[in-house]
Design an enzyme around this catalytic site. Structure first.
Site, PDB file in Angstrom:
ATOM      1  N   GLU A 147      43.705  33.651  39.266  1.00 20.07           N
ATOM      2  CA  GLU A 147      43.888  34.820  39.573  1.00 20.07           C
ATOM      3  C   GLU A 147      42.943  35.224  40.859  1.00 20.07           C
ATOM      4  O   GLU A 147      41.856  35.159  40.764  1.00 20.07           O
ATOM      5  CB  GLU A 147      43.575  36.082  38.698  1.00 20.07           C
ATOM      6  CG  GLU A 147      44.022  37.175  39.084  1.00 20.07           C
ATOM      7  CD  GLU A 147      43.545  38.704  38.766  1.00 20.07           C
ATOM      8  OE1 GLU A 147      43.867  39.739  38.946  1.00 20.07           O
ATOM      9  OE2 GLU A 147      42.478  38.599  38.041  1.00 20.07           O
ATOM     10  N   ASP A 203      41.239  34.653  34.783  1.00 19.48           N
ATOM     11  CA  ASP A 203      41.191  36.056  35.224  1.00 19.48           C
ATOM     12  C   ASP A 203      39.944  36.102  36.305  1.00 19.48           C
ATOM     13  O   ASP A 203      38.735  35.324  36.202  1.00 19.48           O
ATOM     14  CB  ASP A 203      40.639  36.909  34.106  1.00 19.48           C
ATOM     15  CG  ASP A 203      40.734  38.341  34.382  1.00 19.48           C
ATOM     16  OD1 ASP A 203      41.693  38.871  34.683  1.00 19.48           O
ATOM     17  OD2 ASP A 203      39.493  38.911  34.093  1.00 19.48           O
ATOM     18  N   ASP A 257      45.546  33.745  28.959  1.00 16.06           N
ATOM     19  CA  ASP A 257      44.555  34.426  29.817  1.00 16.06           C
ATOM     20  C   ASP A 257      43.245  33.955  29.266  1.00 16.06           C
ATOM     21  O   ASP A 257      42.774  34.211  28.213  1.00 16.06           O
ATOM     22  CB  ASP A 257      44.811  35.868  29.726  1.00 16.06           C
ATOM     23  CG  ASP A 257      44.724  36.468  30.981  1.00 16.06           C
ATOM     24  OD1 ASP A 257      43.755  36.233  31.662  1.00 16.06           O
ATOM     25  OD2 ASP A 257      45.731  37.386  31.430  1.00 16.06           O
ATOM     26  N   HIS A 290      50.751  42.837  35.749  1.00 16.98           N
ATOM     27  CA  HIS A 290      50.316  44.226  34.892  1.00 16.98           C
ATOM     28  C   HIS A 290      49.269  45.186  35.696  1.00 16.98           C
ATOM     29  O   HIS A 290      48.800  45.849  35.188  1.00 16.98           O
ATOM     30  CB  HIS A 290      49.670  43.796  33.555  1.00 16.98           C
ATOM     31  CG  HIS A 290      48.525  42.954  33.780  1.00 16.98           C
ATOM     32  ND1 HIS A 290      48.380  41.753  34.436  1.00 16.98           N
ATOM     33  CD2 HIS A 290      47.141  42.946  33.601  1.00 16.98           C
ATOM     34  CE1 HIS A 290      47.159  41.296  34.586  1.00 16.98           C
ATOM     35  NE2 HIS A 290      46.490  42.029  33.938  1.00 16.98           N
ATOM     36  N   ASP A 291      48.950  44.575  36.937  1.00 21.75           N
ATOM     37  CA  ASP A 291      47.853  45.325  37.777  1.00 21.75           C
ATOM     38  C   ASP A 291      48.542  45.976  38.836  1.00 21.75           C
ATOM     39  O   ASP A 291      47.866  46.742  39.618  1.00 21.75           O
ATOM     40  CB  ASP A 291      46.768  44.421  38.408  1.00 21.75           C
ATOM     41  CG  ASP A 291      46.079  43.674  37.277  1.00 21.75           C
ATOM     42  OD1 ASP A 291      45.695  44.668  36.120  1.00 21.75           O
ATOM     43  OD2 ASP A 291      45.428  42.626  37.544  1.00 21.75           O
TER      44      ASP A 291
HETATM   45  C1  GLC Z   1      41.829  41.123  36.298  1.00 18.87           C
HETATM   46  C2  GLC Z   1      43.068  41.462  35.400  1.00 18.87           C
HETATM   47  C3  GLC Z   1      42.885  42.998  35.285  1.00 18.87           C
HETATM   48  C4  GLC Z   1      41.717  43.514  34.682  1.00 18.87           C
HETATM   49  C5  GLC Z   1      40.407  42.784  35.593  1.00 18.87           C
HETATM   50  C6  GLC Z   1      39.159  42.789  34.835  1.00 18.87           C
HETATM   51  O1  GLC Z   1      42.259  41.589  37.671  1.00 18.87           O
HETATM   52  O2  GLC Z   1      44.463  41.134  35.744  1.00 18.87           O
HETATM   53  O3  GLC Z   1      43.928  43.503  34.295  1.00 18.87           O
HETATM   54  O4  GLC Z   1      41.327  44.774  34.738  1.00 18.87           O
HETATM   55  O5  GLC Z   1      40.585  41.351  35.729  1.00 18.87           O
HETATM   56  O6  GLC Z   1      39.232  41.724  33.648  1.00 18.87           O
END
Ligand code: GLC
Ligand code: CA
Length: 531
Positions: A265, A202, A100, A326-327
């Site tokens: 992402e 991210d 990541d 995970h979100d």
């Molecule tokens: C992304 C991650 C998430 C995190 C956010 C801030 O959406 O997947 O888990 O809280 O970014 O970094």
């Protein structure tokens, strides 16, 4: 088979949330030595690439997405030595390792930010986003934090605000500053030189903000019960046109190495999502496609989005599908345990790279977290409307022992009360478990060119049944997924066929006439044998 395809087109990506995979030292938090011990599960399952959520040094305000050192390993997970061993052990098993990368922000404890906030004249001041207050002394504009409240944090010492798209402990880096770009590119090379096979980037669509600092407009679709961030449309804080240059810059770093992958992402509607491939495919190899997470569980809707996505892909752009992460709430909780099996068949028969979330292969549901055990800062900031992410981040149950064999200590999040049934060991011994189904699906996908690299024909809903054909070199497979809990019938397009796999795992090899009867919550893969 599909030899002209690259590994990230052929293989299945498996996301690991490192805190919850396997704890070796008994502190209740997963670590790299534990993860290495469990790599053989992934080989047995048949996935080909592992993506790890962040393992860098971090105060853990956002559980590692607040990075205090982009080129280190948090001691809670292990050492750089453990990491090198992890690379060695994954590669020795023929697996790829994806890290990541969190370039949008750092921790407020990162030395860069500590310098930046030390004075207005510091050389790193402009590495972050600092603005004077509005005339009334308030924040410079109306920009909001995704995690609730204003996106601006007042800094008393230097008399300015800094911008944070997420927590105030996660100040946004200024990607308009070439020095920031260089520093992050160097961090990428640090890991690429160590052998990592790519990055999942991210919030890649957040990297550039409006340089005229315009207020975001109100969202006409905002309704009570939504996260307060949705009150505005983030048109000036995300998906700015200049971000595509930044993405291309990240891609160039990756392209200087052999066959590495850049994944982004991106939570955007399909027509904007596909822009991140780049006009000449100079952007992300795989802009993550979250449509299956966002869509209603309905044959018409899913057929429409598959078609829309395929039509929007740029020439040569390789598709991908993500079922959970995970979100978001786990798939078994979003659609129920019976449909989770159908969802697995969907994910693993669509065209393009699938991404699976750890534990979903077991049909793990969300684990309810009592208020006193809540860890997620998003839930703490915006309580009670279901945005909390802890339920989908609970420890992996390896066996029926205490704490699912995850830890000998006290797990950082509780395990579900169903671990006696839902765990790797028990499900491996049950030939009809969802784990056995996932393994069979993966084996079929990886050995059948129609599934690995074939095209689509006829993506169509038939009442409650979603159907599509995958074909390659004259071989034709029909996938028919009953998205409801009542029986349904579909006509076989070619007259006759042979069922290769059912989600019920009990009718492989059975021949079918021209009408295919599906039971409640059943999906099948049928080899078409007629003409
Ligand atoms: C992304 C991650 C998430 C995190 C956010 C801030 O959406 O997947 O888990 O809280 O970014 O970094
Ligand atoms: Ca540990």
């Amino acid at each position: 088979m599909g030899d002209d395809h690259l590994w990230w087109q052929r293989e299945i990506i498996y996301q690991i949330y490192p805190r919850s995979f396997m704890d070796r030292n008994g502190d209740g938090i997963g670590d790299l030595p534990g993860l290495i011990d469990r790599l053989d599960h992934l080989v047995w399952l048949g996935v080909g690439a592992v993506w790890l959520s962040p393992i860098y040094p971090s105060p853990m305000a956002d559980f590692g997405y607040d990075v205090a050192d982009f080129t280190g390993i948090h001691p809670i997970f292990g050492t750089l030595g453990d990491f090198d061993r992890l690379i060695e052990e994954t590669h020795a098993r023929g697996l790829k390792l994806i890290l990541d990368l969190v370039p949008n922000h750092s921790s407020d404890q990162h030395p860069w930010f500590i310098e930046s906030r030390s004075s207005r004249s510091n050389a790193r001041r402009d590495w972050y986003i600092w603005r004077d207050p509005a005339r009334n002394g308030g924040p410079p504009n109306n920009w909001l934090s995704v995690f609730g409240g204003s996106g601006w944090q007042w800094d008393e010492a230097t008399g300015q605000y800094y911008y944070h798209a997420f927590l105030k402990e996660q100040p946004d880096l200024n990607w308009r500053n070439p020095k920031v770009r260089d520093a992050m590119h160097d961090a990428m090379r640090f890991w690429l030189d160590r052998g990592v096979d790519g990055f999942r980037v991210d919030v890649i669509w957040h990297l550039i903000k409006d340089d005229r600092w315009r207020d975001n407009p109100l969202n006409p679709g905002f309704a009570p019960g939504m996260s307060p961030y949705n009150r505005l449309l983030p048109v000036y804080t995300a998906d700015r046109p200049e971000v595509l240059d930044v993405v291309a810059g990240l891609r160039r770093v990756v392209d200087a190495y052999d066959e590495r992958v850049l994944i982004g992402e991106i939570y955007l509607p399909i027509e904007r999502l596909v822009a991140y491939y780049g006009e000449d495919l100079e952007g992300a190899h795989l802009p993550f496609n979250f449509q299956l997470i966002l869509s209603a569980w309905d044959a018409q809707d899913i057929a429409a989005l598959i078609r829309e996505y395929e039509a929007a892909l740029p020439p040569g752009g390789w598709p991908n599908w993500v079922l959970g992460n995970h979100d978001n709430h786990r798939i078994a909780s979003r659609v129920g345990p019976a449909q989770a099996r159908v969802a697995a068949m969907l994910l693993l028969t669509l065209r393009g790279t699938p991404t699976m979330y750890y534990g979903d292969e077991l049909g793990m549901p969300d684990v309810p977290i009592p208020p006193e055990l809540v860890q997620d800062p998003y839930e703490k900031n915006v309580p009670g409307i279901g945005v909390g992410r802890d339920p989908a981040r609970t420890p992996m149950p390896w066996n029926a022992a205490r704490n699912g064999g995850f830890t000998t200590g006290k797990p950082w999040l509780p395990l579900g009360d169903d671990v006696a049934q839902i765990n790797v060991e028990s499900e491996r011994h049950d030939p009809t478990s969802i784990l056995s189904l996932n393994r069979a699906l993966i084996a079929l996908r990886q050995s059948d060119p129609a599934l690995t690299c074939g095209g689509y024909a006829q993506v169509e809903p038939h009442g409650p049944v979603l159907t599509y054909l995958r074909e390659h070199g004259g071989r034709r497979l029909l996938i028919a997924l009953n998205l409801t809990s009542g029986p349904a019938t579909v006509r076989l397009p070619a007259g006759t066929g042979k069922v290769l796999l059912s989600t019920h795992l009990d009718r492989g090899g059975s021949a079918e006439g021209d009408a295919l009867e599906l039971r409640a919550d059943e999906g099948v893969i049928v080899e078409l044998t007629g003409t």
